[in-house]
Structure formats: C-alpha cells, structure tokens
Design a protein around this motif. Structure first.
Motif, mmCIF file in Angstrom:
data_model
loop_
_atom_site.group_PDB
_atom_site.id
_atom_site.type_symbol
_atom_site.label_atom_id
_atom_site.label_comp_id
_atom_site.label_asym_id
_atom_site.label_seq_id
_atom_site.Cartn_x
_atom_site.Cartn_y
_atom_site.Cartn_z
ATOM 1 N N GLY A 62 0.949 -1.313 -0.140
ATOM 2 C CA GLY A 62 -0.120 -0.075 0.104
ATOM 3 C C GLY A 62 0.823 1.386 0.006
ATOM 4 O O GLY A 62 2.114 0.917 -0.200
ATOM 5 N N ASN A 63 0.044 2.247 0.448
ATOM 6 C CA ASN A 63 0.972 3.776 0.282
ATOM 7 C C ASN A 63 1.987 3.706 1.675
ATOM 8 O O ASN A 63 2.065 4.833 2.353
ATOM 9 C CB ASN A 63 0.054 4.864 0.118
ATOM 10 C CG ASN A 63 -0.753 4.818 -0.973
ATOM 11 O OD1 ASN A 63 0.137 4.351 -2.075
ATOM 12 N ND2 ASN A 63 -1.822 5.337 -1.310
ATOM 13 N N THR A 64 2.499 2.693 2.000
ATOM 14 C CA THR A 64 3.607 2.850 3.073
ATOM 15 C C THR A 64 4.686 3.296 2.534
ATOM 16 O O THR A 64 5.383 3.316 1.660
ATOM 17 C CB THR A 64 3.734 1.365 3.662
ATOM 18 O OG1 THR A 64 4.148 0.630 2.939
ATOM 19 C CG2 THR A 64 2.555 1.174 4.438
ATOM 20 N N PRO A 143 -5.483 -2.444 -10.341
ATOM 21 C CA PRO A 143 -4.383 -1.481 -9.532
ATOM 22 C C PRO A 143 -3.860 -1.949 -8.332
ATOM 23 O O PRO A 143 -4.520 -2.812 -7.453
ATOM 24 C CB PRO A 143 -5.717 -0.449 -9.044
ATOM 25 C CG PRO A 143 -6.714 -0.812 -10.186
ATOM 26 C CD PRO A 143 -6.636 -2.190 -10.405
ATOM 27 N N ALA A 144 -2.929 -1.701 -7.643
ATOM 28 C CA ALA A 144 -2.153 -2.047 -6.450
ATOM 29 C C ALA A 144 -2.794 -1.977 -5.235
ATOM 30 O O ALA A 144 -2.749 -3.047 -4.409
ATOM 31 C CB ALA A 144 -0.828 -1.248 -6.230
ATOM 32 N N GLU A 145 -3.827 -0.978 -5.296
ATOM 33 C CA GLU A 145 -4.614 -0.951 -3.830
ATOM 34 C C GLU A 145 -5.711 -1.925 -3.875
ATOM 35 O O GLU A 145 -6.028 -2.408 -2.772
ATOM 36 C CB GLU A 145 -5.202 0.592 -3.802
ATOM 37 C CG GLU A 145 -6.295 0.867 -4.986
ATOM 38 C CD GLU A 145 -5.679 1.709 -5.937
ATOM 39 O OE1 GLU A 145 -4.438 1.535 -6.081
ATOM 40 O OE2 GLU A 145 -6.454 2.549 -6.136
ATOM 41 N N LEU A 146 -5.862 -2.798 -4.865
ATOM 42 C CA LEU A 146 -6.874 -3.863 -4.727
ATOM 43 C C LEU A 146 -6.160 -5.187 -4.567
ATOM 44 O O LEU A 146 -6.893 -6.226 -4.428
ATOM 45 C CB LEU A 146 -7.659 -4.018 -6.154
ATOM 46 C CG LEU A 146 -8.667 -2.614 -6.494
ATOM 47 C CD1 LEU A 146 -9.492 -2.998 -7.657
ATOM 48 C CD2 LEU A 146 -9.441 -2.590 -5.170
ATOM 49 N N VAL A 147 -4.922 -5.345 -4.461
ATOM 50 C CA VAL A 147 -4.215 -6.412 -4.719
ATOM 51 C C VAL A 147 -4.691 -7.224 -3.244
ATOM 52 O O VAL A 147 -4.727 -8.519 -3.089
ATOM 53 C CB VAL A 147 -2.633 -6.367 -4.671
ATOM 54 C CG1 VAL A 147 -1.947 -5.573 -3.787
ATOM 55 C CG2 VAL A 147 -2.049 -7.697 -4.982
ATOM 56 N N GLN A 148 -4.718 -6.450 -2.117
ATOM 57 C CA GLN A 148 -4.918 -7.091 -0.914
ATOM 58 C C GLN A 148 -6.407 -7.949 -1.010
ATOM 59 O O GLN A 148 -6.739 -8.531 -0.026
ATOM 60 C CB GLN A 148 -4.851 -6.059 0.295
ATOM 61 C CG GLN A 148 -3.605 -5.258 0.322
ATOM 62 C CD GLN A 148 -2.429 -6.161 0.975
ATOM 63 O OE1 GLN A 148 -2.663 -7.214 1.632
ATOM 64 N NE2 GLN A 148 -1.303 -5.474 0.905
ATOM 65 N N LEU A 149 -7.205 -7.375 -1.905
ATOM 66 C CA LEU A 149 -8.483 -8.090 -1.888
ATOM 67 C C LEU A 149 -8.186 -9.444 -2.584
ATOM 68 O O LEU A 149 -9.240 -10.264 -2.649
ATOM 69 C CB LEU A 149 -9.610 -7.181 -2.662
ATOM 70 C CG LEU A 149 -9.894 -5.691 -2.217
ATOM 71 C CD1 LEU A 149 -10.848 -5.153 -2.891
ATOM 72 C CD2 LEU A 149 -10.291 -6.028 -0.685
#
Ligand code: ATP
Ligand code: MG
Length: 659
Positions: A62-64, A143-149
């Motif tokens: 994520g945006n860490t 998109p990267a933000e969806l990878v955790q899903l």
C-alpha cells in the motif's frame, strides 16, 4: 480485459525458503484451485507475501514508506543465504485471444541501502521496455490498492468486517474497481487546470486591472498634457503679441529719446573727449602750418608771375655776364690777331677783317650792354624744388588744419547738443520702464516657449506610452474572456463528474448490497438470520437487516460469521474481475466449522476466479472438506519445514479422488 494466470513461482533465500523452491501453479479448466498445505511456520504467509511482492514490489504494502518495504525484505532475507534473495513469478497473460508468457523476477542486494533488481522476461527474453513500464502495465490490469482483496490473508480478513473501517474500504475498493480514480484524477486535473487558468486569469485579472489603471492614468496624463499644450500655445500667442508690442513701444520711446539727445547724453563723455582731441589736433595742425610758413622758401611759392619774371631776368643777366666776358676775351683775342697779322695783309684786307671782327663782337654788344640789377643768387631751377617742397608742406598742413577745424566744429556742435541730465530724467525713466516691459515680455515669452516645448515633449512621450499600453492591453488580454469561459466549462464539467461519480457510487452501492446479501446468505448456514446487507449509497455504511427486518449490529455477529461477511464483501467486490485475476487466500478456513468450510469451497473458492490458491494448515482442509476441495483442485502441494536444515521445502500432495 487481460486475464492473468500464475504459472509458477520460485523463491530462494527468503523466509523459511533457502534453496530455490518452485511451485507449479498451472490450473486446468474447471479446476481453479491450487492447494498448498503447510503446518504453522512453514511458509504459507511468506508465499503470499512473495506473490504480492513479486507482482507489485514496494506498492504491495500500500502507500507505506519505502523503509517498511526495505524492512520487510531485510527481515525475510536469510542470514545463511549463499546467493541472492530472489522471487520468480511466471504468469500468462491472455488478451484479445492472444497469450503471452511472462516471468517476473525480483532480486535484492543487501547493503547499506537495499538494491532491488526487477527483470521481466517475455517469452524467455528480457523485455526492458515492459520492465520499465511494469507498474503501469500491471496497474492497468489490477490496481495495486486492490491486490489485498485478491491476495489476502484469511486471518486478517475478519478485520474487514469492522463497521468503522468497512465503509471506507468498500468505497475505496469500489472506486478502484469502477476506475473512479480516473474520474478523481480527471477532476483533480480539471481543478489544476482551473486553478492555473484562474490564477492566470486572476493574475491576468490583476495584471489587467493594473494595466488598465496604468493605461487610464497614462490617458489622464496624456489628456492633461494635451490641455496644457493648448493652454501654453494660447499663452505663447499672447506672450508673443505682448513681446512684439513691448518691443515696438520701446523702439518708439527709444527713437523719441534719441531725438531728445539721449544718444548724445549717453555718449557725452566720449563726445567731449573726442572734442578735446579734435581741439588738440587743430592746435597741432596750426603749429604745422606755422612751421611750414617758417620755411624761407615757402613765401616764394606765392610769387606767381613774379617768380617767372625773376627766373627770366636771372637768365638774361647770366647771358649779359657771359656776353661781357665773351667781349672782353674776344677783344683781347682780336687785338692779338690784328697785331699778329699787322703788315702781313693789305690794309684793305685788314680793314675788312677789322670790320668783320667788329661786326662779330657787336652780336654780344646788345646782351652785354644790359644793366645788371639782381644780386648774386643761386640758380632758380634748384631753388624752385625747395620752394615746391615747402609749398606742398604748407598746403598739407593747411588741409590738415582745415580738416581738424571742421571736425572740431562738428564735435563742438555735438557737445552743444548734449542735453543736461535733468532734461532727460523723465525720458530716461520712461525708456527704462519700456525697456523693462520689453525685457519682461521677452523673458515671459521665452519661459512660455520653454514650458510649451517641455510640455510638447511630455505629450509626445505620453502619447507614445499610451498607444503602446493600448496595443499591449489588446494583445495581452484578448484571451481573458476565453479563459473565463474555460473556467466556467471546467467547473461545470467537474460538477457533472462529481454528480456522475456520486451516482455511479450510489448505483454501485445498491448493486453491492444485492451481491453481498447474495454471497453472505449463500455462505451462511443460518439462512434466516439475515434478510439483507445494505450498503448506504451516500456513506457506504454497511448495515445488516435481520430476518425480522430489523437492524442487526455487526458486533452481534460471531467471529466466524464476521469472517464470512468479510468474504462475502470480498466476493461481491471481486466478482467484477472474476476470471481475470487469480485469488490467493491464506488460511481462510481456520475459524470455520466444517459446514462453513464446505460452503466456502463450494460457493467461494470454486467460483471466485479461474485460479484460486488456497494456503491452508493441515487441519483446515481434511476429510470431507479436502474431498470437497479436491473436486475443484488442479494441483496440491505440501510445504515441509525441516528443523535440521532450518528451511522449508515444497513437495507434491496427494489429492483425494473426488467421490
Ligand atoms: N529471514 C529469515 N530467516 C530464516 N527464517 C525466517 C526468516 N524470516 C522468517 N523466517 C521463518 O519463516 C517462518 C514464517 O513462515 P510463515 O509465517 O510464512 O508461516 P506460515 O505457514 O504462514 O505459518 P502460520 O500457519 O502460523 O501462519 C517462521 O518460522 C520464521 O521463523
Ligand atoms: Mg501464516
């Protein structure tokens, strides 16, 4: 949309994996599951992390901050590594009926700073361009933000079913799925454009206002300068007339004053001095005359005929003297001759000779007989030169005297004409007055002319500046109206986009409500517990409606039910991309009872994607659950940790035959 399938993963020197462990992840049609079983601490979560990291690198977290990523890699990196830490992920991408095999590999060099090497091979050949564009390429697919899903940790999934964080997650996920980020980006871009245009326009507006004020000030100055020029031109005309009149008046007064002897008065001293000189010259000339007269030859010049007669007489007397001398001499000679010839000649001849001699002497008798009256005097011819010189000197002196006298007379007349000061006092003061008038009028004219010249130059300068400002304004600000229209259009577009986004989210919220309800109800054993899961179209708050139509607080659900709700939410969300991206679930069934596990396998794992990796402990999937899983499984592996080697190795796992 491109379809991504993992075909294999190789991991070395990370976590429990030291020697390269490779897992073939290929799946057959209709059997999407790859089952990986392992005991606690054998490397399931490490495998999930490796998959995320291989795909997204630091963006997987994520945006860490990058330091967290660096920390993660450093902590996974094995101390006993003999080579580099490395993950290779092979995947196939199908799009437009074409399939491409890619291999992604990330390798790390630990130093004071972590260095990551990414390589992308296309069909076995490194593709530098794709490597450079990998993030954008993959973001276009998921998109990267969806990878955790898609690649999620089942143990953490329950945390999703938190009423406080769920709305935000749902909204963000929906926005990402719907590509609302694009709308936001567009909106932000529009804001940026607007801001820039507004700033430009504002700046231009300010500039325009400033330029307008400057221009108007210039115009005012120019108008004032023109008016001043006009006034000064009129003033110059008046001053000219006044100066001419003053000059004429002075000339008139001056002529009058001259007539009144002013010039003589003004030159009195000089005239008197000159008169004195003339008087001295007369005296000197008179002395010269007297000197000339003192010359003894000078009076002789006035003898006239008398001098001629004297000259004649002086000549005659010279002749008489010469004749007398001649007769004396001739007489003596005749006597001698007659004595000599005596008797030698006849008397007759003698007589003839004597008569001839007598006759000859008689020629001198008349002259010699004249009476001499003049004193002995020099030759008048030589005297005459002296007389003439003396006469000339005298005459010149006389002329000089006459001239000097005439000049003296003139000067005496002038002196006589010099008026007394009192006589001229009035005239002088009058003349002085007019001279003052004339000088004032002239200096006034000069001053007006100078002011006029200055004002005309100012006017020319201001006119040039005003014209330049006008041209500049029309050039610089003609786009302003256009910009204002652009701002208005951008604002309208933004409000339409926001409206569109809200409506899209609202409609998606309704759709999600239906899908989550459907998924949740299908996963839940208690079919009557809930009638619906509602997602608020505005706030995205999730509320559960009980079978009796009442609100059922989320906290009232059991931990397992909350986990199911979370999976239902995920399932609803990823249904959009179903069949396009693999789903990897780490230890999802730990908390579930058998019926829920079977339901999950049937309703979720077997359907949620074309490829589903299930990472489970040995107990999660066994017996009837294993059998249920086996129906949908293409491959199964077991990760075994060895205490002796302190590392894990991957081996095949026998899958029970479907009954
Ligand atoms: N840098 C490292 N060097 C050696 N071993 C490591 C390193 N990093 C992690 N490990 C080991 O790897 C294991 C972690 O594995 P992981 O968390 O993937 O297990 P797991 O299968 O998910 O377990 P669980 O079922 O309990 O969730 C731990 O035993 C840990 O000690
Ligand atoms: Mg784990």
């Amino acid at each position: 949309m491109a379809k991504v399938t993992f075909t294999g993963i190789g991991i070395q020197n990370l976590g429990p994996y030291r020697e390269r462990q490779f897992i073939d992840l290929r799946v057959r049609a209709g059997r999407p599951i790859v089952l990986i079983k392992a005991l606690n601490g054998s490397g399931k979560t490490t495998l999930l992390t490796c998959l995320q990291v291989a795909l997204y690198g630091s963006k997987a977290l994520g945006n860490t901050k990058n330091t967290e990523y660096e920390q993660l890699i450093r902590s996974l990196h094995r101390d006993d590594a003999t080579g580099p830490a490395r993950i290779e992920l092979s995947l196939s991408i199908e799009a437009d009926g074409e399939r491409e095999d890619l291999t992604l590999s990330r390798e790390w060099v630990l130093g004071s700073k972590l260095v990551e090497h990414l390589q992308v091979e296309r069909g076995g050949t490194p593709d530098l361009q794709l490597c450079n564009e990998w993030d954008e390429f993959l973001d276009g697919i998921l998109p990267a933000e969806l990878v955790q899903l898609f690649l999620f940790d089942g143990e953490k999934i329950e945390a999703l079913a938190n009423p406080k964080t769920l709305p935000d997650m749902l909204r963000r996920a929906t926005e990402a799925f719907l590509g609302i980020g694009g709308i936001d980006t567009l909106s932000k871009d529009l804001v940026a454009v607007e801001r820039r245009v507004v700033l430009d326009a504002k700046k231009m507006g300010n500039d325009y206002e400033q330029a307008k004020q400057e221009y108007e000030a210039l115009e005012r100055q120019q108008a004032a300068a023109v008016a001043a020029v006009e006034i000064l031109a009129q003033k110059q005309g008046g001053a000219k007339v006044k100066a001419i009149k003053a000059k004429e008046k002075y000339a008139e007064e001056s002529a009058k004053a001259q007539r009144s002897g002013l010039a003589a008065y003004e030159k009195a001293t000089e005239i008197r001095a000159t008169e004195q000189q003339a008087r001295e010259q007369v005296a000197s000339a008179a002395a010269s005359v007297r000197e000339a007269l003192a010359d003894p030859y000078s009076p002789l010049a006035g003898l006239g005929d008398l001098w001629s007669k004297y000259k004649q007489r002086w000549g005659d007397e010279q002749d008489t003297r010469a004749s007398r001398l001649m007769l004396t001499e001739i007489g003596r000679r005749d006597c001698r001759i007659l004595q000599d010839i005596g008797e030698k000649v006849s008397d007759k001849a003698r007589t003839v000779f004597e008569q001839a001699l007598r006759a000859d002497s008689e020629r001198y008798q008349k002259a010699a007989g004249r009476k001499l009256v003049l004193c002995d005097a020099p030759d008048p011819e030589s005297v005459e030169l002296l007389i003439n010189a003396a006469d000339a000197r005298y005459r010149a002196a006389q002329t000089d005297l006459a001239n000097a006298k005439a000049r003296l007379a003139e000067l005496e007349r002038q002196v006589a004409a010099i008026p007394a000061g009192e006589q001229l006092a009035d005239i002088l003061s009058e003349l002085e007055h007019h001279a003052g008038n004339q000088s004032r009028a002239e200096s006034e004219l000069e001053s007006v002319q100078r002011q006029l010249a200055e004002q005309e130059s100012t006017c020319t300068h201001l006119t040039a500046r005003t014209n330049a400002a006008r041209q500049r304004m029309s050039k610089d600000f003609q786009g302003q109206a256009m910009d204002m229209k652009a701002i208005a259009a951008a604002q309208r577009t933004r409000s339409v986009l926001n409206l569109f986004k809200d409506r899209l989210l609202a409609s998606k919220a309704n759709w999600l409500s239906d899908k989550i309800t459907e998924e949740f109800r299908s996963l839940m054993r208690k079919k009557l517990l809930i009638s619906a899961v509602k997602v608020d179209p505005d706030t995205y708050e999730v509320s559960i409606i009980s079978g009796k139509g009442k609100d059922l607080p989320m906290e009232r659900l059991s931990a397992g039910e909350r986990q199911l709700l979370a999976i239902a939410v995920l399932s609803a969300l990823i249904r959009e991309r179903k069949g396009y991206f693999p789903v990897v679930v780490d230890t999802p069934l730990a908390r579930m009872d058998r019926s829920h596990r079977e339901a999950l396998i049937r309703r979720f794992f077997s359907k949620v994607s074309h490829q589903v990796m299930v990472l489970s402990t040995d107990e999660e999937v066994e017996g009837s659950v294993f059998e249920e899983m086996a129906r949908h499984t293409s491959a199964a592996y077991f990760i075994e940790y060895s205490d002796a080697t302190r590392c894990s190795s991957v081996g095949p796992l026998n899958v029970p035959k479907a009954t």
